[in-house]
Scaffold this motif. Structure first.
Motif, short mmCIF file in Angstrom:
data_model
loop_
_atom_site.label_atom_id
_atom_site.label_comp_id
_atom_site.label_asym_id
_atom_site.label_seq_id
_atom_site.Cartn_x
_atom_site.Cartn_y
_atom_site.Cartn_z
N ILE A 76 23.34 -3.31 -21.18
CA ILE A 76 23.43 -2.34 -22.27
C ILE A 76 22.05 -1.92 -22.76
N THR A 77 21.18 -2.88 -22.99
CA THR A 77 19.88 -2.59 -23.60
C THR A 77 18.96 -1.79 -22.69
N ASN A 78 19.22 -1.79 -21.39
CA ASN A 78 18.40 -1.00 -20.48
C ASN A 78 18.57 0.49 -20.70
N LYS A 79 19.60 0.90 -21.44
CA LYS A 79 19.81 2.32 -21.76
C LYS A 79 19.15 2.71 -23.09
N LEU A 80 18.48 1.74 -23.73
CA LEU A 80 17.80 2.03 -25.00
C LEU A 80 16.38 2.51 -24.74
N HIS B 245 14.30 -6.26 -28.87
CA HIS B 245 15.25 -7.23 -28.32
C HIS B 245 14.54 -8.18 -27.35
N GLY B 246 13.51 -7.69 -26.68
CA GLY B 246 12.72 -8.57 -25.82
C GLY B 246 12.01 -9.64 -26.63
N SER B 247 11.49 -9.26 -27.81
CA SER B 247 10.84 -10.25 -28.69
C SER B 247 11.85 -11.29 -29.17
N TRP B 248 13.07 -10.83 -29.46
CA TRP B 248 14.13 -11.76 -29.87
C TRP B 248 14.44 -12.75 -28.76
N ALA B 249 14.58 -12.26 -27.51
CA ALA B 249 14.86 -13.14 -26.38
C ALA B 249 13.71 -14.11 -26.13
N PHE C 203 11.76 -10.84 -20.25
CA PHE C 203 10.79 -10.18 -19.39
C PHE C 203 11.07 -8.69 -19.25
N GLN C 204 12.31 -8.33 -18.95
CA GLN C 204 12.63 -6.93 -18.64
C GLN C 204 12.74 -6.06 -19.89
N LEU C 205 13.04 -6.65 -21.04
CA LEU C 205 13.15 -5.85 -22.26
C LEU C 205 11.84 -5.72 -23.00
N SER C 206 10.85 -6.52 -22.63
CA SER C 206 9.55 -6.44 -23.29
C SER C 206 8.73 -5.30 -22.69
N SER C 207 8.06 -4.57 -23.56
CA SER C 207 7.23 -3.45 -23.12
C SER C 207 5.83 -3.95 -22.78
N PRO C 208 5.12 -3.23 -21.90
CA PRO C 208 3.73 -3.62 -21.61
C PRO C 208 2.87 -3.54 -22.87
N PRO C 209 1.96 -4.48 -23.12
CA PRO C 209 1.62 -5.61 -22.22
C PRO C 209 2.41 -6.89 -22.52
N ASP C 210 3.43 -6.79 -23.40
CA ASP C 210 4.17 -8.00 -23.78
C ASP C 210 4.86 -8.65 -22.58
N ASP C 211 5.35 -7.82 -21.65
CA ASP C 211 6.02 -8.40 -20.48
C ASP C 211 5.06 -9.21 -19.63
N LYS D 24 12.35 -29.47 -15.98
CA LYS D 24 12.58 -29.91 -14.60
C LYS D 24 13.87 -29.36 -14.02
N ASP D 25 14.88 -29.21 -14.86
CA ASP D 25 16.17 -28.74 -14.37
C ASP D 25 16.20 -27.24 -14.11
N THR D 26 15.32 -26.49 -14.78
CA THR D 26 15.38 -25.03 -14.69
C THR D 26 14.17 -24.41 -13.99
N SER D 27 13.18 -25.21 -13.63
CA SER D 27 11.92 -24.65 -13.13
C SER D 27 12.12 -23.79 -11.88
N ILE D 28 12.97 -24.22 -10.94
CA ILE D 28 13.18 -23.45 -9.71
C ILE D 28 13.80 -22.09 -10.04
N ALA D 29 14.79 -22.09 -10.94
CA ALA D 29 15.46 -20.83 -11.31
C ALA D 29 14.47 -19.88 -11.99
N VAL D 30 13.60 -20.41 -12.84
CA VAL D 30 12.62 -19.56 -13.53
C VAL D 30 11.60 -19.01 -12.54
N ILE D 31 11.16 -19.83 -11.60
CA ILE D 31 10.21 -19.37 -10.58
C ILE D 31 10.82 -18.20 -9.79
N ILE D 32 12.05 -18.37 -9.33
CA ILE D 32 12.72 -17.31 -8.56
C ILE D 32 12.87 -16.04 -9.40
N CYS D 33 13.23 -16.22 -10.68
CA CYS D 33 13.42 -15.08 -11.58
C CYS D 33 12.13 -14.28 -11.74
N ILE D 34 11.02 -14.98 -11.99
CA ILE D 34 9.73 -14.30 -12.18
C ILE D 34 9.28 -13.62 -10.89
#
Length: 313
Positions: A205-209, A217-221, A244-252, A286-296
């Motif tokens: 939804i927010t990608n249409k804003l 909303h990126g700051s909130w996340a 990451f995706q809702l933050s504007s440059p250079p915040d992202d 430790k439990d989420t590091s792989i998922a975060v690496i892939i996401c980034i």
């Protein structure tokens, strides 16, 4: 092939909503008068809701399969966005039941309600995906916002900025009044599967804003990522993508760099031992590091592909 017509499913939703609303009110009254919960008496009602939601999900997912001009599609499906308001009301009611359970013993008794909430959110997500790029998306959002006004008495006047475009205003109201509060509540009560779906809906939804509203909303996340030590990799991936995706440059870029630094601390290096959890971003652990690496990496790869295309042009 669909089992029932849209109008029939809408009637089933209305009937189920009224039945469950009455059951929930009676359960609350009994719990207050007897000092114990009676949610376990609602098993049959929960089964009815599960039945209706299964039909609804199949109905929504089979809709795009038929050709647009197929007369069968017009006859059976009609306008499926009329199901949106009833579905949202059911989601709000199911969430209220889950939040009202006082202890772990009672939580185990309403596992069916939790499954129903997850199923209802999947239905809403798939419905939004169908209309997201079409001309009727604004009308669907307006119908959903009307539920906000009915249930909460919210008219959007306390939005701190003036939004002249009614389409953008409806999206902003829906995000501010429904998505963000419910996502925060679900994270607080550890309803992680449901929180993940809410995160996906919010990203859609927010990608249409416009950029300014997305950045807020990126700051909130980002603050959510700094204040929650969640260890579910799917939920963390959803939250990191939001920030990451809702933050504007250079915040992202700043966010990506900070998270990368914290990932190095968690994964360790030749000179430093790994830590269990990041202090700055507890969602990086430790439990989420792989998922975060892939996401980034996936997000950065998409940006590099866009820049490469632009340079070649």
């Amino acid at each position: 092939m669909p089992l029932l017509a849209t109008s029939t499913i809408n009637q089933l939703l209305q009937t189920t909503l009224g039945l469950y609303n009455a059951k929930f009110s009676n359960a609350i009254a009994t719990s207050q008068s007897l000092g114990q919960s009676s949610f376990n008496k609602n098993t049959s009602c929960s089964n009815i809701i599960s039945f209706v939601l299964n039909i609804l999900l199949c109905h929504i997912r089979s809709c795009p399969v038929l050709v647009r001009d197929d007369p069968f599609k017009t006859f059976i499906y009609g306008d499926i966005k009329i199901l949106g308001p009833q579905l949202l009301k059911l989601i709000l009611l199911l969430k209220s039941v889950q939040s009202s359970v006082p202890n772990e013993k009672n939580k185990s008794r309403i596992e069916g309600q939790r499954d129903n909430l997850h199923q209802a959110l999947i239905c809403l997500k798939d419905m939004l995906m169908i209309y997201l790029q079409g001309p009727h998306f604004a009308q669907l959002l307006e119908d959903l916002v009307s539920v906000c006004i009915t249930e909460y008495g919210f008219d959007g006047e306390n939005v701190t900025y003036v939004i002249n475009d009614p389409k953008i205003k409806n999206i902003e109201i829906f995000v501010v009044k429904i998505l963000k509060p419910l996502l925060s509540e679900l994270l607080a009560i550890s309803s992680l599967r449901e929180a993940e779906v809410f995160g996906d809906i919010m990203l859609m939804i927010t990608n249409k804003l416009p950029c300014q509203l997305r950045n807020s909303h990126g700051s909130w996340a980002t603050q959510i990522c700094k204040s929650n030590g969640i260890k579910d990799s799917k939920v963390v991936r959803s939250l990191v993508l939001l920030a990451f995706q809702l933050s504007s440059p250079p915040d992202d870029l700043i966010f990506a760099q900070d998270v990368a630094i914290e990932l190095c601390k968690v994964t360790g290096s030749a000179s430093d031992d790994p830590v269990e959890m990041s202090e700055l971003y507890p969602v990086v652990n430790k439990d989420t590091s792989i998922a975060v690496i892939i996401c980034i990496l996936q997000s950065v790869e998409a940006i590099i592909c866009d820049v490469d295309w632009a340079i070649r042009k």
